[in-house]
Design an enzyme around this catalytic site. Structure first.
Site, short mmCIF file in Angstrom:
data_model
loop_
_atom_site.label_atom_id
_atom_site.label_comp_id
_atom_site.label_asym_id
_atom_site.label_seq_id
_atom_site.Cartn_x
_atom_site.Cartn_y
_atom_site.Cartn_z
N HIS A 172 -45.28 -15.28 -40.86
CA HIS A 172 -44.76 -15.44 -39.53
C HIS A 172 -43.77 -16.79 -39.72
CE1 HIS A 172 -46.59 -12.30 -37.31
NE2 HIS A 172 -47.63 -12.52 -38.02
N GLU B 262 -41.55 -17.60 -37.72
CA GLU B 262 -41.21 -18.28 -36.35
C GLU B 262 -42.06 -19.51 -36.00
OE1 GLU B 262 -42.38 -15.37 -37.17
OE2 GLU B 262 -43.93 -14.70 -35.61
N GLY C 30 -46.74 -6.96 -35.10
CA GLY C 30 -47.51 -6.19 -34.31
C GLY C 30 -48.58 -5.42 -34.82
N LYS D 46 -41.94 -27.68 1.22
CA LYS D 46 -43.17 -28.12 1.69
C LYS D 46 -44.24 -28.97 0.68
CE LYS D 46 -43.43 -26.51 5.21
NZ LYS D 46 -42.96 -27.35 6.57
N THR D 47 -44.60 -29.89 1.19
CA THR D 47 -45.63 -30.74 0.40
C THR D 47 -47.10 -30.48 0.79
OG1 THR D 47 -45.63 -32.27 2.39
CG2 THR D 47 -44.07 -32.66 0.53
N GLN E 230 -43.71 -4.63 -43.33
CA GLN E 230 -44.29 -3.50 -43.81
C GLN E 230 -43.97 -2.26 -43.56
OE1 GLN E 230 -48.36 -4.01 -41.88
NE2 GLN E 230 -48.82 -6.03 -43.12
N LYS F 146 -43.45 -39.01 1.23
CA LYS F 146 -44.62 -38.28 1.97
C LYS F 146 -45.77 -37.91 0.94
CE LYS F 146 -44.95 -34.48 5.36
NZ LYS F 146 -44.30 -33.21 5.85
N SER G 280 -50.64 -21.87 -11.11
CA SER G 280 -50.33 -21.77 -12.49
C SER G 280 -49.07 -21.39 -12.89
CB SER G 280 -51.36 -20.84 -13.19
OG SER G 280 -51.01 -19.58 -13.04
N CYS H 295 -43.58 -9.74 -40.57
CA CYS H 295 -45.03 -8.96 -40.71
C CYS H 295 -45.24 -7.51 -40.87
CB CYS H 295 -46.16 -9.67 -39.60
SG CYS H 295 -47.77 -10.10 -40.25
N GLU I 281 -54.26 -31.32 -22.23
CA GLU I 281 -53.79 -30.37 -20.97
C GLU I 281 -54.96 -29.62 -20.60
OE1 GLU I 281 -50.69 -27.58 -21.78
OE2 GLU I 281 -50.96 -26.55 -20.10
N ARG J 29 -53.75 -8.10 -42.02
CA ARG J 29 -54.85 -7.41 -42.56
C ARG J 29 -54.53 -6.61 -43.72
NH1 ARG J 29 -59.59 -8.53 -39.68
NH2 ARG J 29 -59.39 -8.68 -37.29
N1 GLN Z 1 -50.92 -4.92 -38.14
C1 GLN Z 1 -50.39 -5.53 -39.42
C2 GLN Z 1 -51.42 -6.13 -40.16
O1 GLN Z 1 -52.30 -6.47 -39.74
C3 GLN Z 1 -49.35 -6.64 -39.20
C4 GLN Z 1 -49.68 -7.76 -38.36
C5 GLN Z 1 -48.80 -8.64 -37.83
O2 GLN Z 1 -47.63 -8.10 -37.60
N2 GLN Z 1 -49.01 -9.86 -37.46
O3 GLN Z 1 -51.36 -6.65 -41.56
#
Ligand code: GLN
Length: 552
Positions: A522, A524, A364, A191-192, A395, A227, A17, A391, A145, A475
């Site tokens: 988020h 990103e 986080g 190596k195959t 906060q 090969k 993997s 996020c 996949e 949350r």
């Molecule tokens: N822990 C925070 C919450 O639950 C932020 C969550 C996060 O950063 N995705 O609101």
């Protein structure tokens, strides 16, 4: 029953993997899309988790949240970035989902008294999901996949479903094996044999690959291709060389050098094989990636960073890519430094942040590393270093501001201390009930929600519009009871939910700080190679200004 004429390409891994099956799948999708086909990509995860939401990102990589709110595997993020489009719930299948469905159906007598078994019921439920995804997406080709590696017990049912689909629709189903060719240090020779063995394992399931993508450190020579071709019963033109390259975004172009797109279409007896590839925009993006550019230093401050680099880049992959896309657009090369929040528990350490051009605190959960993050945020606020909080990063930015700029000393989040005096970040009312019931799976505030942006703010200027939609996973929220106090000095809540209850973006005005902005969502997750995210771009712009000033 498979839809008529719809084509299915299964991508299966051999040897080991982690060799880029996800990128190969994304790239195949990109090539076919560039030839004008409507493509959907499906990730099959053979684990029994119903979704990826309950898994630890340092062990399993980032949890990628779809528009709908479904919590999925990080590969789905690559798929979206390569295709430049949103994926649907149907594009993600786990064993957990399949078994859950079949067992529920059995409990409600859905099988009308039959004995319910893996074959045919689990297998057929898998096939139903493959074909439904094609229908929902209205696509012409599905690239699927299959997670794990050949020889795993876990993915056998999925391979079996694919095999039967092929038996029923011989011209419409294609198998591609992504294999690895090691070059053992002592031997210095490619190596195959492991690949030969992997193909044999696949053959033992009744499946013969049509194409072999041969991953290795270097390109395959003709002899090796031949090969593999003879020993694995594929044509040597169908062995695609996939050497390590600098950027994953170059992989589709590299595959095309071996003519992968047309080979696939020929093998699938596609009627429309003459469609021409249009890679112009992608090519120009890749040339920006490869161009030599001035460097900027971005620090990411987080809690998991003592687990080793390999894991890290997986846990924050969308953040890293979002930083890159905006940097490439602005003609700089980001140098990302992972800083362990714990190190900043000593305040004296925070002045190490001076040398960075921008600091980011990503999302986080939990208590670990919080004091260090708060110290770091205070330092960058007071020293006018560009800051971007995602996020949890928003906060904490609000808590830091409350404590040190507004004198609300006991400011805290419910997540760390539910009994704290000043819960400036509190649990959302509906979330409270879910936690009391220990109802954790798929229950956060998830997926896309709209927000209105205030005129004249950095947020509004960056997006260039009033109404935005961003993906969420949280949350807790800025406590509505504290909003007035929090906004009584410089802090502006520049993005707010339509009902004005939820604070989506917080920032300091331009005159007060070059860039000090946090988002409850988020961003990103929606950054794309050809469409970098406006807030990341604004952050990188601010970082570039700082790098220029520091050079003077
Ligand atoms: N822990 C925070 C919450 O639950 C932020 C969550 C996060 O950063 N995705 O609101």
């Amino acid at each position: 029953m498979a839809r008529k004429e719809h084509k299915y390409i299964f991508v299966i891994g051999g040897v080991m993997s982690g060799v880029g099956k996800g990128i190969a799948t994304s790239s195949i999708g990109k090539i076919l899309q560039s030839k004008g086909f409507k493509v959907n990509l499906i990730k099959v995860d053979p684990y029994l988790n119903v979704d990826a939401g309950t898994m630890n990102p340092t062990e399993h990589g980032e949890v990628f949240v779809l528009r709908s709110g479904l919590e999925t595997d990080q590969d789905m993020g690559n798929y979206e970035r390569f295709l430049g489009k949103d994926l649907t719930d149907e594009d993600y299948i786990t064993s957990g989902m399949v078994y859950n469905h079949v067992i529920q159906k059995e409990r409600s007598l859905g099988y009308r008294g039959k004995c319910v078994e893996a074959i045919p019921h689990i297998r057929d439920e898998i096939t139903r999901r493959f074909t439904r995804a094609a229908d929902v997406n209205g696509s012409e080709i599905s690239v699927i996949e299959i997670g794990g590696t050949i020889g795993d017990y876990q993915n056998i049912m999925f391979i079996e479903a694919a095999r039967v689909l092929k038996v029923e629709n011989p011209d419409d189903v294609l198998f591609i094996m992504v294999s690895y060719l090691p070059i053992p240090g002592k031997l210095g020779e490619m190596k195959t044999k492991p690949t030969q063995n992997a193909i044999r394992a696949l053959n033992s399931y009744g499946v013969q690959p049509d194409i072999i993508i041969a991953r290795s450190e270097v390109a395959l020579d003709k002899r090796r291709k031949e090969k593999i071709a003879t020993s694995c019963s594929v044509k040597s033109e169908h062995v695609i060389s996939a050497p390590d390259i600098k950027s994953i975004y170059e992989v589709p172009l590299n595959f095309e050098r071996d003519n992968l797109g047309n080979t696939i279409l020929e093998l699938l007896k596609s009627q429309q094989k003459s469609r021409k590839a249009n890679f112009a925009k992608w090519r120009s993006f890749v040339s920006k990636v490869n161009a030599k550019k001035p460097k900027i230093k971005i620090a990411v401050v987080g809690k998991y960073f003592d687990t080793g680099d390999f894991v890290l880049s997986d846990a924050y992959i969308s953040v890293i890519e979002a930083i890159k896309f905006s940097s490439y657009k602005l003609g700089v090369e980001p140098e990302i430094h992972w800083l362990n929040a714990k190190d900043f528990e000593k305040k004296s350490k925070t002045n190490e942040l001076k040398k960075y051009h921008g600091v980011l605190v990503p999302g986080g959960f939990g208590e670990r590393g919080i004091d260090g993050k708060l110290n770091a945020i205070r330092y960058v606020r007071e020293n006018k270093i560009p800051y971007f909080g995602l996020c949890y990063g928003m906060q904490l930015m609000v808590i830091e501001y409350a404590r040190n700029a507004l004198g609300i000393k006991g400011a805290q989040t419910h997540e760390i201390d539910p009994k704290a005096k000043d819960l400036v970040v509190d649990i959302m009312p509906d979330q409270k009930k879910k936690l009391e019931k220990e109802d954790y799976g798929g229950t956060m505030r998830l997926g896309v929600y709209p927000a209105y942006l205030k005129r004249g703010t950095i947020a509004r200027k960056s997006y260039g519009k009033e109404l935005i939609e961003e993906r969420h996973r949280h949350r807790y929220e800025v406590n509505p009871d504290y909003v007035e106090r929090l906004a009584s000095k410089d802090l502006v809540f520049s993005g707010v939910s339509p009902d004005k209850v939820l604070m989506e973006i917080a920032e300091l005005p331009e005159g007060k700080h070059p860039f000090f902005l946090g988002v409850q969502f988020h961003p990103e997750l929606q950054a794309r190679p050809l469409e970098p995210h406006p807030l990341f771009t604004a952050f990188i712009k601010a970082a570039i200004s700082r790098s220029k000033k520091r050079k003077k």
